[in-house]
Design a protein around this motif. Structure first.
Motif, PDB file in Angstrom:
ATOM      1  N   VAL A 168       0.845  -1.201   0.000  1.00  0.00           N
ATOM      2  CA  VAL A 168       0.000   0.000   0.000  1.00  0.00           C
ATOM      3  C   VAL A 168       0.885   1.257   0.000  1.00  0.00           C
ATOM      4  O   VAL A 168       0.498   2.291  -0.537  1.00  0.00           O
ATOM      5  CB  VAL A 168      -0.980  -0.004   1.196  1.00  0.00           C
ATOM      6  N   GLY A 173      -2.011   5.955   1.468  1.00  0.00           N
ATOM      7  CA  GLY A 173      -2.377   4.924   0.506  1.00  0.00           C
ATOM      8  C   GLY A 173      -3.597   4.124   0.935  1.00  0.00           C
ATOM      9  O   GLY A 173      -4.270   3.503   0.096  1.00  0.00           O
ATOM     10  N   HIS A 263      -2.889  -0.178  -6.495  1.00  0.00           N
ATOM     11  CA  HIS A 263      -3.288   1.226  -6.597  1.00  0.00           C
ATOM     12  C   HIS A 263      -4.195   1.487  -7.790  1.00  0.00           C
ATOM     13  O   HIS A 263      -4.916   2.473  -7.835  1.00  0.00           O
ATOM     14  CB  HIS A 263      -2.061   2.140  -6.655  1.00  0.00           C
TER      15      HIS A 263
END
Ligand SMILES: Cc1cc2nc3c(=O)[nH]c(=O)nc-3n(C[C@H](O)[C@H](O)[C@H](O)COP(=O)(O)OP(=O)(O)OC[C@H]3O[C@@H](n4cnc5c(N)ncnc54)[C@H](O)[C@@H]3O)c2cc1C
Ligand SMILES: Cc1cc2nc3c(=O)[nH]c(=O)nc-3n(C[C@H](O)[C@H](O)[C@H](O)COP(=O)(O)OP(=O)(O)OC[C@H]3O[C@@H](n4cnc5c(N)ncnc54)[C@H](O)[C@@H]3O)c2cc1C
Lengths: 279, 249
Positions: A168, A173, A263
């Motif tokens: 992450v 994030g 992501h």
């Protein structure tokens, strides 16, 4: 003969302990205890009720604590988290259940706790005797504090857990995981790398030294699958792993896999869910 | 305050458990070693208490010669001194507790004796409790919060749905869990200082085991063959379908 300590008559782990007790052969008696929790006093009451019998309890924090007190009071060995037993030979959990130990208990009396979910819960038609020990100067609970969850579902109770690891990348994030979690009424979890870095509080950590979860779906994002992490999520009914490395160990524990950059993938899932829910 | 913290050397096992050929131990040829995160928080807490109010933090381990490495690691966090009970055999929890209690009796009294809630490897959930009984001290386990003040300890024990609170007079034994604090990363000067702190090592004889390990077994994996739903964001529709099949979306 065997005495079983039950946290309550319908407690799941305690009913699993009953199954272990029944497998030892001989009569089984079940007891529970009423009143403020006081480990040494409760254990003394269990020891007294047991007479010379074997003692079994659930492999919960409290069960293990009480059995250890009883063992110390009796100066007898205690085998914690037993998953199988045949006479004096038993199998018990190490490393949060990711390794097993076969051991021999050298004792006339057996003091055991049952490994969580190693035994089916027994249905108990008979009476569970309630012990009411008298409280002397033993250490006892004087207060209880409950965290303010702000209306959010707790990690231990959540039906879905969206969990993030080193992949992450930062505290910020986690925003995309939070967003997905909100749509699924899920709790957010994480790996130890994440708590050690200070990205999330330890109360979010899943694993051997964190929380053990058993949701319907566990979504592991950017988590490699170290044994100590798996120890906390192997109770999940289904595991979806999202990882950039197709050789990652986590895939050996997963039911579903998505390979690539979390992501990009996590926001895409969120968008798709919105689309489906909206229509 | 004089505080003792008990720690145990364990391998860092990574993604897979691999055993030695005789099935008596984890194959550690390529592994590093550490202590349980619970114990690390115990050391950090002890150091913070002494930093704030003065005193001494002593770290004790029962383990092979190599376990001196873990004592030095604890010294780098801030422990002042080490006691190393050296044995290359495996001890059961009862014997471990007896040896630790003997070592404590040979010292000036401690105000607080800190354990991990359970060790990382064997996980017997009992050494701290047994030591407390041997020394006739009160014990509270599974702490996620600890405040020491005026000869008493307020202890917060993690339970489902919150924390139970205990108030005990010192001296006392406690066992702690990860999350009690966030341990510091030792600085380079702290690691250098650790090398010259006093470490007392002595050989100890193992008694007969009452809980005797016969062999270790790696549990059968779930033999899962993950269904690949796709690569990259294009997998999203399949993921949502699966969520609907599972009844969670
Ligand atoms: C005694 C002991 C107890 C422990 N207890 C726990 C515990 O309770 N819980 C716990 O979690 N750990 C625990 N650990 C630590 C554990 O051994 C591992 O170090 C930890 O779980 C690793 O965390 P991670 O998977 O996030 O990080 P890593 O192992 O570094 O894995 C990161 C993963 O992210 C992937 N990745 C990177 N970037 C991306 C991207 N952009 N998109 C997708 N994937 C990406 C990588 O391929 C990799 O697989 C314990 C260790 C010990 C020794
Ligand atoms: C040479 C050697 C090899 C060993 N090999 C293994 C092995 O392969 N696998 C294995 O599981 N165990 C091994 N042990 C450890 C030994 O079996 C355990 O210390 C003992 O069983 C204690 O029980 P526990 O770990 O279940 O303690 P628990 O009751 O779970 O531990 C609670 C707490 O007690 C303290 N504690 C426990 N053990 C020690 C210790 N040794 N020294 C200081 N504090 C301690 C820690 O604070 C710990 O957090 C070995 C020991 C030695 C000396």
């Amino acid at each position: 003969m065997t005495l079983v300590f039950m946290e309550s008559a319908d407690d799941e782990l305690s009913r699993q302990a009953l199954t272990l007790a029944q497998s030892l052969g001989g009569d089984v008696r079940a007891v529970t205890i009423d009143g403020p929790y006081a480990p040494s006093v409760w254990a003394a009451a269990i020891v007294e009720a047991a007479g010379g019998d074997d003692i079994v309890g659930p492999g919960s924090d409290r069960g293990n604590e009480l059995l250890a007190h009883a063992a110390a009071q009796l100066d007898l060995p205690f085998a914690a988290n037993v998953s199988e037993i045949q006479g004096d030979e038993l199998t018990r959990l190490r490393w949060g259940g990711t390794l097993l130990e076969e051991a021999r208990l050298h004792s006339d009396r057996r003091l055991l706790s049952s490994a969580p979910f190693a035994f089916a819960p027994a249905t108990w038609g008979q009476e569970v005797a309630v012990l009411t020990p008298s409280f002397g100067d033993g250490v006892q609970v004087v207060d209880h504090v409950a965290p303010d969850m702000g209306g959010k579902v707790s990690l231990a109770d959540a039906k879905v857990v969206v969990s993030g690891g080193r992949g992450v990348g930062s505290a910020e994030g986690f925003a995309i995981l939070e967003e997905l979690a909100a749509l699924l009424d899920a709790a957010v979890g994480c790996s130890r790398v994440v708590t050690s870095a200070g990205w999330r509080p330890h109360s979010d950590q899943v694993g051997q030294t964190g929380t053990k979860v058993s949701p319907d779906l566990y979504i592991a994002c950017g988590i490699s699958g170290a044994t100590q992490h798996i120890a906390g999520c192997k109770g999940a009914k289904a595991l979806l792993a999202i990882n950039a490395d197709k050789e990652a160990t986590i895939f050996a524990h997963a039911d579903y896999a998505v390979i690539g950059d979390l992501h990009e993938i996590v926001p895409a899932i969120t968008a798709e869910l919105r689309k489906v829910k909206g229509s | 305050m004089r505080i003792l913290v008990c720690v145990k050397r364990v391998p860092i096992t990574g993604g897979r458990m691999v055993l030695t050929a005789d099935e008596q131990a984890i194959e550690t040829k390529h592994l590093g070693f550490t202590i349980s995160p619970h114990e690390e928080c115990g050391v950090e807490e002890a150091v913070r208490i002494v930093e704030a109010g003065g005193g001494e933090v002593v770290v004790l381990t029962l383990g092979p010669e190599e376990a001196a490495e873990q004592i030095r690691d604890c010294m780098a966090i801030g422990a002042d001194r080490g006691i190393h009970l050296v044995s290359s055999e495996e001890w059961d929890p009862q014997a471990t507790a007896a040896a630790i209690a003997d070592a404590i009796r040979a010292e000036d009294p401690f105000d607080l004796i800190v354990f991990g809630n359970e060790s990382a490897d064997a996980g017997g959930y009992q050494v701290g409790i047994r030591v407390a009984y041997a020394l006739g001290l009160p014990v509270v386990t599974g702490l996620k919060g600890l405040t020491v003040d005026a000869g008493r300890a307020r202890c917060e024990q993690e339970v489902p749905g919150g924390r139970d609170v205990y108030d005990v007079a010192l001296p006392a034994v406690v066992s702690v869990k990860e999350g009690l604090n966030l341990p510091r990363y030792p600085s380079v000067p702290a690691k250098l200082r650790a090398k010259s702190k006093p470490l007392d090592a002595r050989l100890v004889e193992r008694p007969v085991s009452k809980l005797e390990k016969l062999r270790l077994v790696v549990p059968e994996g779930s033999h899962k063959q993950a269904e690949i739903l796709g690569e990259g964001p294009a997998a999203a529709p399949r993921v949502v379908e699966v969520m609907q099949q599972l009844g969670v979306a």
